[in-house]
Scaffold this motif. Structure first.
Motif, PDB file in Angstrom:
ATOM      1  N   ILE A  13       0.853  -1.195   0.000  1.00 63.45           N
ATOM      2  CA  ILE A  13       0.000   0.000   0.000  1.00 63.45           C
ATOM      3  C   ILE A  13       0.885   1.240   0.000  1.00 63.45           C
ATOM      4  CG2 ILE A  13      -1.822   1.241   1.212  1.00 63.45           C
ATOM      5  CD1 ILE A  13      -2.678  -1.512   0.228  1.00 63.45           C
ATOM      6  N   ILE A  14       0.625   2.089  -0.977  1.00 62.19           N
ATOM      7  CA  ILE A  14       1.416   3.305  -1.165  1.00 62.19           C
ATOM      8  C   ILE A  14       0.511   4.508  -0.942  1.00 62.19           C
ATOM      9  CG2 ILE A  14       2.882   4.585  -2.781  1.00 62.19           C
ATOM     10  CD1 ILE A  14       3.852   1.665  -2.077  1.00 62.19           C
ATOM     11  N   LEU A 119      13.525  11.817  -8.535  1.00 66.63           N
ATOM     12  CA  LEU A 119      13.216  12.968  -7.692  1.00 66.63           C
ATOM     13  C   LEU A 119      14.447  13.827  -7.464  1.00 66.63           C
ATOM     14  CD1 LEU A 119      11.158  11.153  -4.921  1.00 66.63           C
ATOM     15  CD2 LEU A 119      10.262  12.605  -6.729  1.00 66.63           C
TER      16      LEU A 119
ATOM     17  N   PRO B   2       1.506  -2.130   6.650  1.00 70.76           N
ATOM     18  CA  PRO B   2       2.354  -0.935   6.487  1.00 70.76           C
ATOM     19  C   PRO B   2       1.948  -0.113   5.262  1.00 70.76           C
ATOM     20  CG  PRO B   2       3.541  -2.915   5.845  1.00 70.76           C
ATOM     21  CD  PRO B   2       2.219  -3.368   6.377  1.00 70.76           C
ATOM     22  N   VAL B   3       2.056   1.185   5.407  1.00 73.91           N
ATOM     23  CA  VAL B   3       1.779   2.096   4.301  1.00 73.91           C
ATOM     24  C   VAL B   3       3.073   2.838   3.995  1.00 73.91           C
ATOM     25  CG1 VAL B   3       0.454   4.118   3.578  1.00 73.91           C
ATOM     26  CG2 VAL B   3      -0.643   2.365   4.959  1.00 73.91           C
ATOM     27  N   PHE B   4       3.448   2.846   2.722  1.00 74.81           N
ATOM     28  CA  PHE B   4       4.714   3.456   2.337  1.00 74.81           C
ATOM     29  C   PHE B   4       4.451   4.756   1.579  1.00 74.81           C
ATOM     30  CE2 PHE B   4       5.336  -1.143   2.482  1.00 74.81           C
ATOM     31  CZ  PHE B   4       6.391  -1.244   3.373  1.00 74.81           C
ATOM     32  N   PRO B   5       5.264   5.785   1.805  1.00 75.16           N
ATOM     33  CA  PRO B   5       5.077   7.038   1.072  1.00 75.16           C
ATOM     34  C   PRO B   5       5.498   6.895  -0.396  1.00 75.16           C
ATOM     35  CG  PRO B   5       7.006   7.187   2.479  1.00 75.16           C
ATOM     36  CD  PRO B   5       6.382   5.851   2.763  1.00 75.16           C
ATOM     37  N   TRP B   6       4.783   7.598  -1.264  1.00 71.14           N
ATOM     38  CA  TRP B   6       5.002   7.492  -2.707  1.00 71.14           C
ATOM     39  C   TRP B   6       6.447   7.745  -3.101  1.00 71.14           C
ATOM     40  CZ3 TRP B   6       6.702  11.588  -5.756  1.00 71.14           C
ATOM     41  CH2 TRP B   6       6.750  12.820  -5.114  1.00 71.14           C
ATOM     42  N   SER B   8       9.142   6.946  -1.712  1.00 75.65           N
ATOM     43  CA  SER B   8      10.116   5.869  -1.478  1.00 75.65           C
ATOM     44  C   SER B   8      10.356   5.048  -2.727  1.00 75.65           C
ATOM     45  CB  SER B   8       9.611   4.885  -0.420  1.00 75.65           C
ATOM     46  OG  SER B   8       8.982   5.519   0.617  1.00 75.65           O
ATOM     47  N   LEU B   9       9.415   5.117  -3.673  1.00 68.03           N
ATOM     48  CA  LEU B   9       9.430   4.163  -4.779  1.00 68.03           C
ATOM     49  C   LEU B   9      10.264   4.601  -5.966  1.00 68.03           C
ATOM     50  CD1 LEU B   9       6.590   3.609  -3.233  1.00 68.03           C
ATOM     51  CD2 LEU B   9       6.279   2.119  -5.179  1.00 68.03           C
ATOM     52  N   VAL B  10      10.620   5.863  -5.994  1.00 66.60           N
ATOM     53  CA  VAL B  10      11.409   6.349  -7.125  1.00 66.60           C
ATOM     54  C   VAL B  10      12.731   6.898  -6.613  1.00 66.60           C
ATOM     55  CG1 VAL B  10       9.638   6.730  -8.874  1.00 66.60           C
ATOM     56  CG2 VAL B  10       9.906   8.396  -7.077  1.00 66.60           C
ATOM     57  N   PRO B  11      13.801   6.728  -7.380  1.00 65.95           N
ATOM     58  CA  PRO B  11      15.120   7.101  -6.870  1.00 65.95           C
ATOM     59  C   PRO B  11      15.306   8.611  -6.783  1.00 65.95           C
ATOM     60  CG  PRO B  11      15.281   6.411  -9.151  1.00 65.95           C
ATOM     61  CD  PRO B  11      13.854   6.167  -8.731  1.00 65.95           C
ATOM     62  N   PHE B  12      16.082   8.990  -5.787  1.00 64.54           N
ATOM     63  CA  PHE B  12      16.463  10.386  -5.632  1.00 64.54           C
ATOM     64  C   PHE B  12      17.787  10.550  -6.364  1.00 64.54           C
ATOM     65  CE2 PHE B  12      18.249  14.014  -3.513  1.00 64.54           C
ATOM     66  CZ  PHE B  12      17.161  14.855  -3.396  1.00 64.54           C
ATOM     67  N   LEU B  13      17.741  11.130  -7.546  1.00 63.69           N
ATOM     68  CA  LEU B  13      18.946  11.296  -8.362  1.00 63.69           C
ATOM     69  C   LEU B  13      19.277  12.776  -8.404  1.00 63.69           C
ATOM     70  CD1 LEU B  13      18.217   8.886 -11.359  1.00 63.69           C
ATOM     71  CD2 LEU B  13      19.535   8.411  -9.306  1.00 63.69           C
ATOM     72  N   ALA B  14      20.169  13.170  -7.521  1.00 61.25           N
ATOM     73  CA  ALA B  14      20.498  14.582  -7.440  1.00 61.25           C
ATOM     74  C   ALA B  14      21.558  14.929  -8.460  1.00 61.25           C
ATOM     75  CB  ALA B  14      20.980  14.920  -6.041  1.00 61.25           C
ATOM     76  N   PRO B  15      21.244  15.826  -9.381  1.00 63.01           N
ATOM     77  CA  PRO B  15      22.297  16.278 -10.285  1.00 63.01           C
ATOM     78  C   PRO B  15      23.304  17.121  -9.509  1.00 63.01           C
ATOM     79  CG  PRO B  15      20.293  17.532 -10.641  1.00 63.01           C
ATOM     80  CD  PRO B  15      19.974  16.489  -9.614  1.00 63.01           C
TER      81      PRO B  15
END
Lengths: 125, 19
Positions: A13-14, A119, B2-6, B8-15
Motif C-alpha cells: 500500500i502506497i 526525484l 504498512p503504508v509506504f510514502p510514494w 520511497s518508490l522512485v530514486p532520488f537522483l540529485a544532479p
C-alpha cells in the motif's frame, strides 16, 4: 547494491501526497507527477537511461542516467531486479523475470533510452 | 498493514549542483 525494499512487493500500500492509497502495481505516471506537484520539497525529474553495465557482484547492474534538463550524469548500482518507473510505461527492471518472480510485480525490460521517474529537491538546480 | 510514502518508490537522483 542495497537490499531490495519491501514496498515493491505486489499488494504493497502506497500513500500518495494527497493521502490517497494505491497498490504499488496500480500506480500510474500521473500519480507521481501529481504527488510531486503538491510536494513542497520534491520535484519530479526525467532521468534517461544512457548505459547499463554489469556491476561488482553477480546480480548487480550499474545504470547511468542523464538527469533533468541539465543532463547531469548519475550512476547507480542496484540489483538487476530493482524496478524503476518508466514514464508512460510503468515498472521496468534490467531483469524483469526476476522482479516478477520475487515481487509478483509485472515488469517490462529496462532499456537504454527509457525515461525514468526520479526525484530532486525543489529549489536545487 | 504498512503504508509506504510514494516518494520511497522512485530514486532520488540529485544532479551535481550548478550555479
Amino acid at each position: 547494491p542495497v537490499s531490495l525494499p519491501p514496498f515493491f512487493m505486489r499488494g504493497s500500500i502506497i500513500q500518495l501526497a494527497d493521502g490517497e492509497l494505491k497498490r504499488v502495481e496500480d500506480l500510474k505516471t500521473e500519480d507521481f507527477i501529481q504527488s510531486a506537484e503538491i510536494s513542497s520539497e520534491l520535484k519530479i525529474d526525467s532521468s534517461t537511461v544512457e548505459r547499463i553495465d554489469s556491476g561488482q557482484t553477480p546480480n548487480a547492474v550499474v545504470i547511468q542516467f542523464s538527469v533533468g534538463e541539465l543532463k547531469a550524469q548519475v550512476c547507480v548500482e542496484v540489483l538487476g531486479e530493482y524496478p524503476f518507473f518508466v514514464f508512460g510505461q510503468g515498472w521496468s527492471s534490467c531483469c524483469p523475470d526476476r522482479t516478477t518472480q520475487l515481487f509478483e510485480l509485472s515488469c517490462a525490460k529496462l532499456c537504454v533510452g527509457d525515461v525514468c521517474v526520479s526525484l530532486t529537491l525543489r529549489g536545487m538546480r | 498493514v504498512p503504508v509506504f510514502p510514494w516518494h520511497s518508490l522512485v530514486p532520488f537522483l540529485a544532479p551535481t549542483q550548478s550555479d
